[in-house]
Design a protein around this motif. Sequence first.
Motif, PDB file in Angstrom:
ATOM      1  N   THR A 145      -6.315   1.103  -3.704  1.00  0.00           N
ATOM      2  CA  THR A 145      -5.254   0.725  -3.700  1.00  0.00           C
ATOM      3  C   THR A 145      -4.478  -0.025  -2.619  1.00  0.00           C
ATOM      4  OG1 THR A 145      -4.593   2.488  -5.311  1.00  0.00           O
ATOM      5  CG2 THR A 145      -2.654   1.605  -4.114  1.00  0.00           C
ATOM      6  N   ALA A 146      -5.132   0.676  -1.214  1.00  0.00           N
ATOM      7  CA  ALA A 146      -4.685   0.120   0.135  1.00  0.00           C
ATOM      8  C   ALA A 146      -5.241  -1.289   0.363  1.00  0.00           C
ATOM      9  CB  ALA A 146      -5.181   0.943   1.100  1.00  0.00           C
ATOM     10  N   ASP A 147      -6.570  -1.597  -0.269  1.00  0.00           N
ATOM     11  CA  ASP A 147      -6.850  -2.975  -0.216  1.00  0.00           C
ATOM     12  C   ASP A 147      -6.024  -3.815  -1.382  1.00  0.00           C
ATOM     13  OD1 ASP A 147      -8.932  -1.926   1.717  1.00  0.00           O
ATOM     14  OD2 ASP A 147     -10.502  -2.208   0.144  1.00  0.00           O
ATOM     15  N   LEU A 148      -5.608  -3.591  -2.273  1.00  0.00           N
ATOM     16  CA  LEU A 148      -5.137  -4.386  -3.202  1.00  0.00           C
ATOM     17  C   LEU A 148      -3.718  -4.555  -2.593  1.00  0.00           C
ATOM     18  CD1 LEU A 148      -5.150  -6.004  -5.792  1.00  0.00           C
ATOM     19  CD2 LEU A 148      -4.574  -3.941  -6.917  1.00  0.00           C
ATOM     20  N   VAL A 149      -3.034  -3.541  -1.911  1.00  0.00           N
ATOM     21  CA  VAL A 149      -1.521  -3.972  -1.356  1.00  0.00           C
ATOM     22  C   VAL A 149      -1.820  -4.628  -0.452  1.00  0.00           C
ATOM     23  CG1 VAL A 149       0.123  -2.748  -0.078  1.00  0.00           C
ATOM     24  CG2 VAL A 149      -0.886  -1.713  -2.063  1.00  0.00           C
ATOM     25  N   GLN A 150      -2.886  -4.754   0.398  1.00  0.00           N
ATOM     26  CA  GLN A 150      -2.940  -5.632   1.703  1.00  0.00           C
ATOM     27  C   GLN A 150      -3.298  -7.049   1.053  1.00  0.00           C
ATOM     28  OE1 GLN A 150      -3.220  -4.538   5.066  1.00  0.00           O
ATOM     29  NE2 GLN A 150      -2.980  -6.755   5.256  1.00  0.00           N
ATOM     30  N   LYS A 151      -3.918  -7.195   0.369  1.00  0.00           N
ATOM     31  CA  LYS A 151      -4.286  -8.495  -0.364  1.00  0.00           C
ATOM     32  C   LYS A 151      -3.107  -9.159  -1.139  1.00  0.00           C
ATOM     33  CE  LYS A 151      -7.076 -10.805  -3.743  1.00  0.00           C
ATOM     34  NZ  LYS A 151      -7.949 -10.800  -4.855  1.00  0.00           N
ATOM     35  N   THR A 152      -2.138  -8.328  -1.611  1.00  0.00           N
ATOM     36  CA  THR A 152      -1.123  -8.618  -2.397  1.00  0.00           C
ATOM     37  C   THR A 152       0.170  -9.044  -1.308  1.00  0.00           C
ATOM     38  OG1 THR A 152      -1.697  -7.376  -4.135  1.00  0.00           O
ATOM     39  CG2 THR A 152       0.747  -8.166  -4.224  1.00  0.00           C
ATOM     40  N   LEU A 153       0.463  -8.134  -0.601  1.00  0.00           N
ATOM     41  CA  LEU A 153       1.593  -8.091   0.463  1.00  0.00           C
ATOM     42  C   LEU A 153       1.371  -8.483   1.842  1.00  0.00           C
ATOM     43  CD1 LEU A 153       3.435  -5.072  -0.803  1.00  0.00           C
ATOM     44  CD2 LEU A 153       3.698  -7.257  -1.564  1.00  0.00           C
ATOM     45  N   GLY A 154       0.045  -8.632   2.087  1.00  0.00           N
ATOM     46  CA  GLY A 154      -0.160  -8.795   3.519  1.00  0.00           C
ATOM     47  C   GLY A 154       0.093  -7.614   4.532  1.00  0.00           C
ATOM     48  N   ILE A 155       0.353  -6.400   3.985  1.00  0.00           N
ATOM     49  CA  ILE A 155       0.452  -5.086   4.704  1.00  0.00           C
ATOM     50  C   ILE A 155      -0.401  -4.027   4.149  1.00  0.00           C
ATOM     51  CG2 ILE A 155       2.655  -5.879   5.492  1.00  0.00           C
ATOM     52  CD1 ILE A 155       3.791  -3.900   3.407  1.00  0.00           C
ATOM     53  N   ALA A 156      -0.493  -2.948   5.027  1.00  0.00           N
ATOM     54  CA  ALA A 156      -1.134  -1.633   4.400  1.00  0.00           C
ATOM     55  C   ALA A 156       0.054  -1.117   3.729  1.00  0.00           C
ATOM     56  CB  ALA A 156      -1.729  -1.045   5.419  1.00  0.00           C
ATOM     57  N   PRO A 157      -0.309  -0.224   2.655  1.00  0.00           N
ATOM     58  CA  PRO A 157       0.661   0.683   2.093  1.00  0.00           C
ATOM     59  C   PRO A 157       1.498   1.596   2.981  1.00  0.00           C
ATOM     60  CG  PRO A 157      -1.444   0.720   0.888  1.00  0.00           C
ATOM     61  CD  PRO A 157      -1.748   0.264   2.186  1.00  0.00           C
ATOM     62  N   GLN A 158       2.909   1.673   2.798  1.00  0.00           N
ATOM     63  CA  GLN A 158       3.692   2.454   3.960  1.00  0.00           C
ATOM     64  C   GLN A 158       3.819   3.679   3.399  1.00  0.00           C
ATOM     65  OE1 GLN A 158       6.604  -0.774   3.761  1.00  0.00           O
ATOM     66  NE2 GLN A 158       6.209  -1.336   5.782  1.00  0.00           N
ATOM     67  N   GLY A 159       2.973   4.580   3.657  1.00  0.00           N
ATOM     68  CA  GLY A 159       2.906   6.019   2.958  1.00  0.00           C
ATOM     69  C   GLY A 159       1.943   6.075   1.749  1.00  0.00           C
ATOM     70  N   LEU A 160       1.677   7.427   1.552  1.00  0.00           N
ATOM     71  CA  LEU A 160       0.877   7.773   0.376  1.00  0.00           C
ATOM     72  C   LEU A 160       1.614   9.013  -0.115  1.00  0.00           C
ATOM     73  CD1 LEU A 160      -1.834   8.003  -1.300  1.00  0.00           C
ATOM     74  CD2 LEU A 160      -2.698   9.573   0.242  1.00  0.00           C
ATOM     75  N   ARG A 161       1.797   8.879  -1.511  1.00  0.00           N
ATOM     76  CA  ARG A 161       2.215  10.059  -2.258  1.00  0.00           C
ATOM     77  C   ARG A 161       1.143  10.431  -3.236  1.00  0.00           C
ATOM     78  NH1 ARG A 161       8.276  10.132  -4.556  1.00  0.00           N
ATOM     79  NH2 ARG A 161       8.400  11.179  -2.466  1.00  0.00           N
ATOM     80  N   PRO A 162       0.560  11.608  -2.888  1.00  0.00           N
ATOM     81  CA  PRO A 162      -0.469  11.993  -3.680  1.00  0.00           C
ATOM     82  C   PRO A 162      -0.013  12.411  -5.263  1.00  0.00           C
ATOM     83  CG  PRO A 162      -0.229  13.719  -2.121  1.00  0.00           C
ATOM     84  CD  PRO A 162       0.834  12.538  -1.893  1.00  0.00           C
ATOM     85  N   PRO A 163      -0.730  11.946  -6.333  1.00  0.00           N
ATOM     86  CA  PRO A 163      -0.314  12.546  -7.739  1.00  0.00           C
ATOM     87  C   PRO A 163       0.049  13.948  -7.705  1.00  0.00           C
ATOM     88  CG  PRO A 163      -1.992  10.748  -7.897  1.00  0.00           C
ATOM     89  CD  PRO A 163      -1.920  11.270  -6.288  1.00  0.00           C
ATOM     90  N   TYR A 164       1.088  14.136  -8.251  1.00  0.00           N
ATOM     91  CA  TYR A 164       1.497  15.772  -8.564  1.00  0.00           C
ATOM     92  C   TYR A 164       1.802  16.460  -7.287  1.00  0.00           C
ATOM     93  CZ  TYR A 164      -1.350  14.408 -12.639  1.00  0.00           C
ATOM     94  OH  TYR A 164      -1.705  13.559 -13.935  1.00  0.00           O
ATOM     95  N   GLY A 165       1.717  15.782  -6.219  1.00  0.00           N
ATOM     96  CA  GLY A 165       1.936  16.288  -5.006  1.00  0.00           C
ATOM     97  C   GLY A 165       0.937  17.163  -4.439  1.00  0.00           C
ATOM     98  N   ALA A 166      -0.232  16.700  -5.059  1.00  0.00           N
ATOM     99  CA  ALA A 166      -1.415  17.552  -4.813  1.00  0.00           C
ATOM    100  C   ALA A 166      -2.514  17.134  -3.879  1.00  0.00           C
ATOM    101  CB  ALA A 166      -2.302  17.874  -6.108  1.00  0.00           C
ATOM    102  N   THR A 167      -2.557  17.870  -2.590  1.00  0.00           N
ATOM    103  CA  THR A 167      -3.335  17.234  -1.507  1.00  0.00           C
ATOM    104  C   THR A 167      -3.921  18.366  -0.649  1.00  0.00           C
ATOM    105  OG1 THR A 167      -3.415  15.708   0.224  1.00  0.00           O
ATOM    106  CG2 THR A 167      -1.429  17.029  -0.013  1.00  0.00           C
ATOM    107  N   THR A 168      -4.591  18.237   0.356  1.00  0.00           N
ATOM    108  CA  THR A 168      -5.460  19.016   1.195  1.00  0.00           C
ATOM    109  C   THR A 168      -5.217  18.288   2.581  1.00  0.00           C
ATOM    110  OG1 THR A 168      -7.680  18.290   0.817  1.00  0.00           O
ATOM    111  CG2 THR A 168      -6.750  20.131  -0.668  1.00  0.00           C
ATOM    112  N   PRO A 169      -5.313  18.983   3.739  1.00  0.00           N
ATOM    113  CA  PRO A 169      -5.527  18.506   5.066  1.00  0.00           C
ATOM    114  C   PRO A 169      -6.905  17.645   4.995  1.00  0.00           C
ATOM    115  CG  PRO A 169      -5.090  20.892   5.074  1.00  0.00           C
ATOM    116  CD  PRO A 169      -5.447  20.647   3.629  1.00  0.00           C
ATOM    117  N   GLU A 170      -7.711  17.741   4.312  1.00  0.00           N
ATOM    118  CA  GLU A 170      -8.833  16.865   4.190  1.00  0.00           C
ATOM    119  C   GLU A 170      -8.568  15.457   3.772  1.00  0.00           C
ATOM    120  OE1 GLU A 170     -10.173  20.671   5.338  1.00  0.00           O
ATOM    121  OE2 GLU A 170      -9.270  19.874   3.424  1.00  0.00           O
TER     122      GLU A 170
END
Length: 469
Positions: free
Chosen positions: A352-377
Amino acid sequence: MKKKWLGLLLPVFGIIIGVLSERVDKKEAKAPSVNTYIKSVTLKDFSIEVMSENSENQILVNYPKTKSKKINQRLESFLRDELSSFKKASLENNLREKGSFFQSFETYELSPDIVSFKFNVMRKNSPLLQTESQVITKTYDLKEEKELQISDLLKEKEDLQSISKYIYDKFSKEQRYSTQKAKAVLQSGLKAVEQNFNTFVLNNNSLVFYFDPHQINRDTKNYVQVSLPLRELGEVVTPRILVEHLKGEAEKSKVKIPSARQVRNKQLASKKLVALTFDDGPDPQTTPRLLSILKKENVPATFFILGNRLALYPEIVKQEYKLGHQVGSHTFNHLNLPQLPMKEVQEEIKNTADLVQKTLGIAPQGLRPPYGATTPEINAQAQTPIIQWSVDSLDWKSKNADQIEQVVMNEVYDGSIILMHDIYDSSVDGAEKVIKKLKRQGYTFVTVNQLIEARGKLENSQVYFNATR
């Protein structure tokens, strides 16, 4: 036009002016008066080319030659255009007397890759006419073989406003700008638009602007030169400008021109703030309708998009970004990241980051993990802030605009991050209701990054649920 080296004196406007060209070391390249025709000055990595004519008009021109063939072609093209314009004007005036065109230049080097040329031009269509003096500048990135405009030096285009204000504040205190009329001229001449600031050079410690005669002072016929130390511009210029010692000097400088973002955040800090966020888009039916509402209400929002939908509808995401909204990542396929092998997690984020960079010329401004599920890793893999939420509209569950409005209004507070989706018609209707009600309660809408930066510090891999005072 035939190129040759000249060592001659030409009569110019009744005065004998010696025109010389020479090469000097960097430490000898000093900037002379901006309104005097001077000898050309270059550095050891550049040479001086000479063009001359003495038939219909008296022409003596110096121009630089670099190691870049592409840049040399552009410099020669620029020179041809200037001479063509001069000759055309002389021809249209149908004057029998010879006109004259003289050009010298100075060279300034910020780094081995970034160099500026300041051209000092004197043109006269006839000995009977008044002399026209002009300063023209060209700044190049030699590595990228690209001419740099003032916007290329700044972190944000809006940072030009900070530079404009700084110069205005500096000049407006002087006696010559004591009247309202003089201040109005100064303010108009320093309006934060590129054409007012695109005559500049970069030397090894300053950004130097040249303002046209009468641009900021109606009482002068001369160019006004303004030098801004680069150590004071650390907040507004891109990192590549702060070369060698300049980065350390900028960090230690007691005077720092604030960036547009810093000014904006300071203004926002004391207001009641809220950030609307929308997940799972874009959608070809609902997202454009939402964008229309946001534009009408003058409300910025944050879109956490799915990579697989960006691939289908890139133009919608381009429109989001163009309208000033923040675009973040919601991964590629909306999978529960902690349940995946780390390699697949990396792919979900990276694709997704690569596609956003290619489309907009910038990296994604933040990540929201689906369902809010994430870990420190997982957070460490993102290389961007992790954005959760503090108010869940439950729009995906109720699919009812009135209930969406009620849930949000019951839970919202200053500094809230509101979770919604831009893939349901009911969510778009609910968002419109929420916007109008929150406005009546005195809330100011901001993007997630603006919210966090107004209240604290935005850091990669850090998790944010809200931004209270």
